[in-house]
Design a protein around this motif. Structure first.
Motif, PDB file in Angstrom:
ATOM      1  N   ALA A 659       0.853  -1.272  -0.135  1.00 33.99           N
ATOM      2  CA  ALA A 659       0.114  -0.054  -0.103  1.00 33.99           C
ATOM      3  C   ALA A 659       0.864   1.212   0.046  1.00 33.99           C
ATOM      4  O   ALA A 659       0.538   2.160  -0.666  1.00 33.99           O
ATOM      5  N   LEU A 660       1.798   1.308   0.888  1.00 36.48           N
ATOM      6  CA  LEU A 660       2.926   2.388   0.739  1.00 36.48           C
ATOM      7  C   LEU A 660       3.480   2.492  -0.254  1.00 36.48           C
ATOM      8  O   LEU A 660       3.649   3.873  -1.161  1.00 36.48           O
ATOM      9  N   MET A 661       3.969   1.481  -1.074  1.00 40.78           N
ATOM     10  CA  MET A 661       4.604   1.559  -2.435  1.00 40.78           C
ATOM     11  C   MET A 661       3.514   2.051  -3.622  1.00 40.78           C
ATOM     12  O   MET A 661       3.710   3.188  -4.254  1.00 40.78           O
ATOM     13  N   ARG A 662       2.420   1.574  -3.741  1.00 38.49           N
ATOM     14  CA  ARG A 662       1.405   1.899  -4.665  1.00 38.49           C
ATOM     15  C   ARG A 662       0.773   3.481  -4.356  1.00 38.49           C
ATOM     16  O   ARG A 662       0.464   4.181  -5.267  1.00 38.49           O
ATOM     17  N   VAL A 663       0.549   3.679  -3.058  1.00 39.37           N
ATOM     18  CA  VAL A 663      -0.112   5.059  -2.678  1.00 39.37           C
ATOM     19  C   VAL A 663       0.761   6.259  -3.086  1.00 39.37           C
ATOM     20  O   VAL A 663       0.609   7.332  -3.347  1.00 39.37           O
ATOM     21  N   ARG A 664       2.198   6.014  -3.029  1.00 39.07           N
ATOM     22  CA  ARG A 664       3.045   7.127  -3.310  1.00 39.07           C
ATOM     23  C   ARG A 664       3.046   7.807  -4.459  1.00 39.07           C
ATOM     24  O   ARG A 664       2.659   8.997  -4.808  1.00 39.07           O
ATOM     25  N   THR A 665       2.998   6.919  -5.584  1.00 43.08           N
ATOM     26  CA  THR A 665       2.777   7.453  -6.871  1.00 43.08           C
ATOM     27  C   THR A 665       1.472   7.911  -7.276  1.00 43.08           C
ATOM     28  O   THR A 665       1.311   9.491  -7.749  1.00 43.08           O
ATOM     29  N   THR A 666       0.492   7.337  -6.837  1.00 42.03           N
ATOM     30  CA  THR A 666      -0.950   7.820  -7.011  1.00 42.03           C
ATOM     31  C   THR A 666      -1.258   9.247  -6.419  1.00 42.03           C
ATOM     32  O   THR A 666      -1.906  10.071  -6.844  1.00 42.03           O
ATOM     33  N   THR A 667      -0.634   9.296  -5.062  1.00 43.38           N
ATOM     34  CA  THR A 667      -0.951  10.453  -4.327  1.00 43.38           C
ATOM     35  C   THR A 667      -0.225  11.546  -4.886  1.00 43.38           C
ATOM     36  O   THR A 667      -0.800  12.688  -4.972  1.00 43.38           O
ATOM     37  N   GLN A 668       1.215  11.458  -5.485  1.00 45.27           N
ATOM     38  CA  GLN A 668       1.816  12.461  -5.915  1.00 45.27           C
ATOM     39  C   GLN A 668       1.016  12.948  -7.237  1.00 45.27           C
ATOM     40  O   GLN A 668       1.090  14.064  -7.437  1.00 45.27           O
ATOM     41  N   SER A 669       0.825  11.914  -8.052  1.00 45.24           N
ATOM     42  CA  SER A 669      -0.027  12.459  -9.409  1.00 45.24           C
ATOM     43  C   SER A 669      -1.088  13.469  -9.129  1.00 45.24           C
ATOM     44  O   SER A 669      -1.443  14.267  -9.599  1.00 45.24           O
ATOM     45  N   PHE A 670      -1.897  12.708  -7.919  1.00 42.33           N
ATOM     46  CA  PHE A 670      -3.157  13.351  -7.698  1.00 42.33           C
ATOM     47  C   PHE A 670      -2.860  15.048  -7.129  1.00 42.33           C
ATOM     48  O   PHE A 670      -3.326  15.872  -7.685  1.00 42.33           O
TER      49      PHE A 670
END
Length: 736
Positions: A659-670
């Motif tokens: 979850a930490l790995m996946r949310v890093r990219t999606t959070t930054q993009s958003f």
């Protein structure tokens, strides 16, 4: 990537479970129950054999973006990899043979009587372990396949020659008073090949000695119980081990960063060969005392890290006395000219005071001359390994080539992250006091940015970093795989010794765009900025603030920004004080890849725009603002909902990390999307004419520091993709 990590963790877990079970279990009784303890004793040779077989599927299926290009090699590299892989397979054979033959003597384990045909055929059978790696290299490397097969056959023939040489040396070292034992080759083959070779001991043949009581204590299994002296199997292992050590040392002596390097796969095989000797050798000794090898090595490594300094470092050096006033920087260039050989070395020029963003903006405007009407350009380059470096260089040079040098002269800020920092480094390296890079240099910038540095990282892993685990550090404390990558980049720079202070002069004079390489502070998770600008007041850690009075090489700044996870280590600053040994600098921040905080470089670009003065905002309103976003990878589509699947306890354990790995990219993009939308609205409300252009490759390139010729061609060709031509049209229209 997560599947590959899970597979490796499972293999190590099995080895550790086998160690703990063997350490806690009673001595095996005679019968079928002895087989499992024997397999546990042979765990490390079996793991080496399994690693040789599992490496290609792990690289191509579980970690293809990172490791898929390991197997794309040139013919000579295929031959070398075939030699090392076959050699490693026979390391597993020799160590497994010793354990099977001498475990009954040392541990009272089950004696295994192999059929004669299996003993005769074990050399070619173990050579089959090399087939997955060698076959994958032949298949994945550029055609023609016939040439690749010939190279692989040459490498295997070299491994056979080394094996035969080891058998010959063992024959020479034998004791003629003992009955010969078939170890590597069948006895009749050895007698036919080596009968003419003398025995160095010079003793005449003796009749067999009556069986004696096996030696007691720790030497059990090492000493021949019948005739005394070292057992023939251990003598053979010593010969083969010395040959392995010679290969390892020769690879270090002949191939170094800054010179020619072996392929990364060859260095990985050298690591497997080292472990293939060290772990079985330790286990044969320590299993007698019920000491788990992996736990002991972990304890030794931990204690060594407490006693010895095995941290990773990068060098910083003291700044020259600060020059004040514009006269101090007049006529200087990014790198001071080399002194004449006949003249004494000149003192380094005084470093100018770091300009604030508004001052750098004004200096660039003065350098552009009065009446300039071109829009102001701000660029943000994202991370993403070597693909990001190549794409950033392609976009920057392509914009200059097709829009004109006026576009490059209009750049006021380059905010770069990770691989984008490396591509930006090669672009800025070609600036001179005359301004932008010459048109003839643009192709060279792209070529330099696309050159691979994975082989250098693998060299660092196989040599300084492998021994660093045990507390053994080489002479230079900064010598590691990150340093090795940096040496490769230096080879392709025109000004490899340029520092942030040198760039500060160019920014202060207005002919060099201001650049910010974004990194991340590991201890706090804060943004860390490496830049020639004075960004006092920004809510981020800054090199100039943390290490006042010190300077940093520009290539090192790019490397720190591109500390790609596990490929390049997180490192802290080490002060260089003349000829004195380096001392760790305070604060002891370890810097990681800038992509942890913001992989797009947008946050820094927005903060820079906010830092301009009202007069400069008015200049933006008059001339317009062009924001160029260089994205190394296209925005991913929304992930489909997962199918119903059973998830075991391992997934529950890995779930928080995933979850930490996946949310890093999606959070930054958003977050970046929201910030840009708010910024555009603010520009519209303020009446600032603006345009945003986003350049993105069409597909996903490998997330690695080694690109194939096809990968490079695809990335460069993406410049002519319809979507990017449309974005280029926006830029031209806005400038026109």
């Amino acid at each position: 990537m997560t599947r590959a990590a899970s597979g490796l963790a499972a293999l190590l877990g099995l080895a550790l479970v086998a160690e703990l079970a063997m350490a806690a279990a009673p001595r095996p009784a005679h019968g079928l129950g002895e087989l499992l303890p024997l397999l546990a004793l042979c765990r490390f040779p079996l793991l080496l054999a399994g690693a040789l077989v599992a490496l290609p599927p792990l690289a191509l299926l579980a970690a293809r973006p990172l490791a898929g290009n390991l197997f794309i090699l040139r013919p000579l590299e295929i031959a070398l990899v075939a030699l090392l892989t076959t050699f490693a397979a026979w390391v597993a054979m020799v160590t497994l043979d010793i354990l099977v033959v001498y475990a009954p003597v040392r541990f009272g384990a089950m004696a295994v009587a192999l059929p004669e045909w299996l003993r005769v055929a074990r050399v070619p059978l173990f050579a089959l372990l090399a087939l997955p790696i060698v076959g994958t290299a032949v298949w994945r490397s550029p055609p023609p396949r016939r040439r690749n097969l010939a190279a692989a056959a040459l490498g295997i023939a070299g491994a056979v020659a080394l094996l035969a040489g080891s058998a010959a040396v063992h024959w020479i070292l034998r004791d003629p008073g003992r009955r010969p034992v078939a170890l590597l080759l069948p006895l009749r083959v050895e007698e036919r090949l080596f009968s003419a070779l003398p025995a160095l001991s010079g003793q005449p043949a003796r009749p067999p000695v009556r069986a004696q009581t096996p030696p007691a204590g720790g030497t059990r299994g090492y000493v021949e119980p019948r005739a005394g002296g070292i057992a023939p199997g251990h003598l053979l292992a010593t010969v083969y081990f010395v040959l392995s050590a010679a290969i390892y040392a020769a690879a270090f002596a002949l191939f170094r960063p800054g010179r020619r390097l072996l392929p990364a796969l060859a260095y990985l095989l050298l690591v497997l060969i080292v472990l293939g000797w060290a772990l079985p050798g330790l286990s044969f000794w320590l299993d007698y005392y019920r000491v788990p090898v992996l736990l002991l090595l972990a304890a030794v490594s931990f204690l060594a890290s407490r006693v010895f300094d095995t941290d990773h470092y990068y060098w910083i050096q003291r700044l020259a006395p600060v020059a004040v006033g514009p006269a101090a920087t007049a006529g200087t260039s990014a790198v001071p000219p080399a002194a004449s050989p006949a003249a004494p070395p000149a003192a380094p020029p005084a470093a100018p005071i770091a300009p604030r963003p508004a001052q750098a903006f004004g200096a660039a405007e003065r350098a552009a001359g009065p009446g300039t009407e071109r829009p102001i350009v701000v660029i943000a380059a994202s991370g993403g390994g070597s693909a990001a470096a190549l794409w950033a260089a392609q976009v920057l040079t392509g914009l200059q080539r097709e829009v004109g040098e006026g576009f490059t002269r209009s750049i006021r800020l380059l905010s770069a992250v990770s691989g984008g920092s490396v591509g930006t480094l090669f672009f800025l390296d070609r600036f001179t006091p005359r301004g932008a890079p010459e048109a003839a240099e643009l192709a060279g910038i792209v070529e330099a940015a696309g050159r691979q540095s994975l082989d250098a990282a693998a060299w660092g892993l196989a040599y300084p970093d492998l021994w660093r685990i045990l507390g053994l550090r080489w002479g230079d404390p900064a010598l590691d795989r990150g340093w090795a990558m940096e040496q490769v980049w230096r080879q392709n720079l025109l000004h490899p010794e340029a520092t942030l202070a040198d760039w500060r002069r160019g920014v202060g004079e207005g002919w060099l765009p201001a650049a910010v390489f974004n990194a991340t502070t590991v201890e706090t998770g804060e943004q860390f900025l490496l830049t020639p600008l004075d960004l006092e007041g920004w809510q981020a850690r800054r090199f100039a603030e943390c290490y006042r009075g010190y300077d940093l090489a520009a290539v090192t700044a790019a490397r720190v920004s591109a500390s790609f996870p596990w490929v390049s280590p997180v490192a802290r600053a080490l002060r260089r004080e003349g000829r004195k040994p380096g001392r760790p600098a305070d604060p002891a921040y370890h810097l990681g890849d800038g992509g942890y905080y913001d992989n797009f470089g947008v946050v820094t670009a927005i903060n820079w725009l906010r830092s301009l003065t009202p007069d400069q905002r008015a200049e933006l309103k008059r001339r317009g603002l062009l924001l160029v976003l260089i994205r190394a990878y296209p925005d991913g589509a929304a992930a489909p909902p997962p199918r119903a699947a059973r998830r075991a306890w391992l997934y529950s354990m890995l779930g928080p990390v995933l979850a930490l790995m996946r949310v890093r990219t999606t959070t930054q993009s958003f977050r970046n999307g929201v910030d840009l939308a708010l910024l555009e609205q603010a520009w519209t409300d303020a009446g600032i004419r603006h345009q945003m252009a986003i350049f993105t490759p069409a597909g996903k390139a490998p997330l690695t520091w080694k690109l194939t010729a096809a990968d490079k061609a695809a990335i460069v060709a993406a410049w002519d993709a319809p979507a990017n031509r449309e974005e280029l049209g926006k830029v031209k229209s806005f400038f026109g």
